[in-house]
Scaffold this motif. Structure first.
Motif, PDB file in Angstrom:
ATOM      1  N   ALA A  79       7.005   1.398  -7.076  1.00 13.79           N
ATOM      2  CA  ALA A  79       5.814   1.754  -7.846  1.00 13.79           C
ATOM      3  C   ALA A  79       5.676   0.909  -9.109  1.00 13.79           C
ATOM      4  O   ALA A  79       4.560   0.535  -9.484  1.00 13.79           O
ATOM      5  N   ASP A  80       6.797   0.566  -9.744  1.00 10.66           N
ATOM      6  CA  ASP A  80       6.697  -0.239 -10.962  1.00 10.66           C
ATOM      7  C   ASP A  80       6.207  -1.650 -10.664  1.00 10.66           C
ATOM      8  O   ASP A  80       5.557  -2.276 -11.501  1.00 10.66           O
ATOM      9  N   GLU A  81       6.459  -2.152  -9.464  1.00  7.08           N
ATOM     10  CA  GLU A  81       5.954  -3.476  -9.071  1.00  7.08           C
ATOM     11  C   GLU A  81       4.471  -3.427  -8.708  1.00  7.08           C
ATOM     12  O   GLU A  81       3.745  -4.396  -8.918  1.00  7.08           O
ATOM     13  N   VAL A  82       4.031  -2.308  -8.152  1.00  7.28           N
ATOM     14  CA  VAL A  82       2.652  -2.173  -7.680  1.00  7.28           C
ATOM     15  C   VAL A  82       1.700  -1.838  -8.827  1.00  7.28           C
ATOM     16  O   VAL A  82       0.603  -2.377  -8.900  1.00  7.28           O
ATOM     17  N   GLY A  83       2.118  -0.935  -9.701  1.00 10.31           N
ATOM     18  CA  GLY A  83       1.233  -0.482 -10.771  1.00 10.31           C
ATOM     19  C   GLY A  83       0.406   0.705 -10.323  1.00 10.31           C
ATOM     20  O   GLY A  83       0.676   1.334  -9.299  1.00 10.31           O
ATOM     21  N   ASP A 153      -3.995  -6.694  21.730  1.00 16.85           N
ATOM     22  CA  ASP A 153      -4.622  -6.721  20.404  1.00 16.85           C
ATOM     23  C   ASP A 153      -3.544  -6.821  19.333  1.00 16.85           C
ATOM     24  O   ASP A 153      -2.399  -6.400  19.532  1.00 16.85           O
ATOM     25  N   VAL A 154      -3.930  -7.356  18.181  1.00 12.69           N
ATOM     26  CA  VAL A 154      -3.046  -7.429  17.023  1.00 12.69           C
ATOM     27  C   VAL A 154      -3.784  -6.812  15.848  1.00 12.69           C
ATOM     28  O   VAL A 154      -4.902  -7.232  15.521  1.00 12.69           O
ATOM     29  N   VAL A 155      -3.170  -5.806  15.229  1.00 13.79           N
ATOM     30  CA  VAL A 155      -3.745  -5.138  14.064  1.00 13.79           C
ATOM     31  C   VAL A 155      -2.961  -5.588  12.836  1.00 13.79           C
ATOM     32  O   VAL A 155      -1.731  -5.535  12.826  1.00 13.79           O
ATOM     33  N   GLU A 156      -3.689  -6.022  11.814  1.00  9.29           N
ATOM     34  CA  GLU A 156      -3.053  -6.395  10.551  1.00  9.29           C
ATOM     35  C   GLU A 156      -3.628  -5.532   9.443  1.00  9.29           C
ATOM     36  O   GLU A 156      -4.849  -5.425   9.304  1.00  9.29           O
ATOM     37  N   VAL A 157      -2.749  -4.892   8.684  1.00  4.99           N
ATOM     38  CA  VAL A 157      -3.139  -4.130   7.502  1.00  4.99           C
ATOM     39  C   VAL A 157      -2.626  -4.931   6.310  1.00  4.99           C
ATOM     40  O   VAL A 157      -1.426  -5.167   6.192  1.00  4.99           O
ATOM     41  N   GLU A 158      -3.554  -5.374   5.460  1.00  6.68           N
ATOM     42  CA  GLU A 158      -3.182  -6.170   4.289  1.00  6.68           C
ATOM     43  C   GLU A 158      -3.609  -5.433   3.030  1.00  6.68           C
ATOM     44  O   GLU A 158      -4.764  -5.028   2.896  1.00  6.68           O
ATOM     45  N   ILE A 159      -2.658  -5.250   2.128  1.00 10.46           N
ATOM     46  CA  ILE A 159      -2.928  -4.565   0.868  1.00 10.46           C
ATOM     47  C   ILE A 159      -2.380  -5.427  -0.265  1.00 10.46           C
ATOM     48  O   ILE A 159      -1.225  -5.848  -0.222  1.00 10.46           O
ATOM     49  N   ASP A 160      -3.240  -5.688  -1.261  1.00  9.65           N
ATOM     50  CA  ASP A 160      -2.812  -6.470  -2.414  1.00  9.65           C
ATOM     51  C   ASP A 160      -1.475  -5.952  -2.937  1.00  9.65           C
ATOM     52  O   ASP A 160      -1.265  -4.740  -3.019  1.00  9.65           O
ATOM     53  N   ARG A 161      -0.598  -6.860  -3.296  1.00  4.22           N
ATOM     54  CA  ARG A 161       0.726  -6.585  -3.865  1.00  4.22           C
ATOM     55  C   ARG A 161       1.703  -5.920  -2.905  1.00  4.22           C
ATOM     56  O   ARG A 161       2.852  -5.701  -3.247  1.00  4.22           O
TER      57      ARG A 161
END
Length: 176
Positions: A79-83, A153-161
């Motif tokens: 959590a400290d890395e993500v903010g 199929d290929v599913v990609e979940v991308e989330i900043d940080r």
């Protein structure tokens, strides 16, 4: 991070959705929003693969949400890395390279502290518990026509940080 997932033979209608679940770092039967937000160990990308056929068999969604190996997640980022998620992390889900969801954590209805405080009024949250939060619009089964996942199929979940969680979909016969 790669995680291979299979479509169970009894459920042909599978969809994937991106989420950013918090993981609890300490247990407590109930607590305030501020204390709950401070108890979050970290966050991870989560691919909410749902067996829509099974889900529609009952008014409760649990059956469709708990197929074997149906919740790929990771990696955990502290959590400290993500903010603060209220500051906004972009959440994108792609199927075969095509963006199907594009949202932001600042649009969440409840902040993480409020969400965990509400949940802890009913459930005891223990260290390591994971709460799958809401998801941006774009869920495949509500599209016209419905867009359901198939082997290959290929599913990609991308989330900043947090990075990219890549999930190849395989048939039940191809599972390890």
């Amino acid at each position: 991070m790669r995680r291979r997932r299979r479509c169970p033979p009894t459920s042909l209608a599978w969809t994937g959705r991106g989420r950013s679940p918090p993981s609890s770092g300490e247990g407590s039967p109930t607590s305030t929003r501020r204390r709950r937000a401070g108890a979050v160990l970290g966050y991870a990308a989560f691919n909410d693969l749902t067996a829509r056929t099974a889900q529609k068999l009952t008014t409760q969604w649990t059956l469709g949400k708990n197929g074997d190996r149906s919740g790929p997640m990771g990696p955990l980022v502290t959590a400290d890395e993500v903010g603060d998620l209220a500051d906004g992390l972009r959440v994108r889900t792609r199927v075969n390279g095509q963006t199907v969801q594009d949202g932001n954590t600042r649009d969440m209805i409840f902040g993480i502290g409020e969400l965990l405080s509400r949940i802890s009024r009913t459930f005891t949250l223990n260290p390591g518990d994971v709460i799958a939060t809401g998801t941006p619009e774009g869920v495949g089964y509500v599209r016209t026509p419905p867009w359901l996942l198939r082997p290959g199929d290929v599913v990609e979940v991308e989330i900043d940080r947090l990075g990219v969680l890549r999930t190849p979909i395989v048939s039940s016969e191809a599972r390890p």
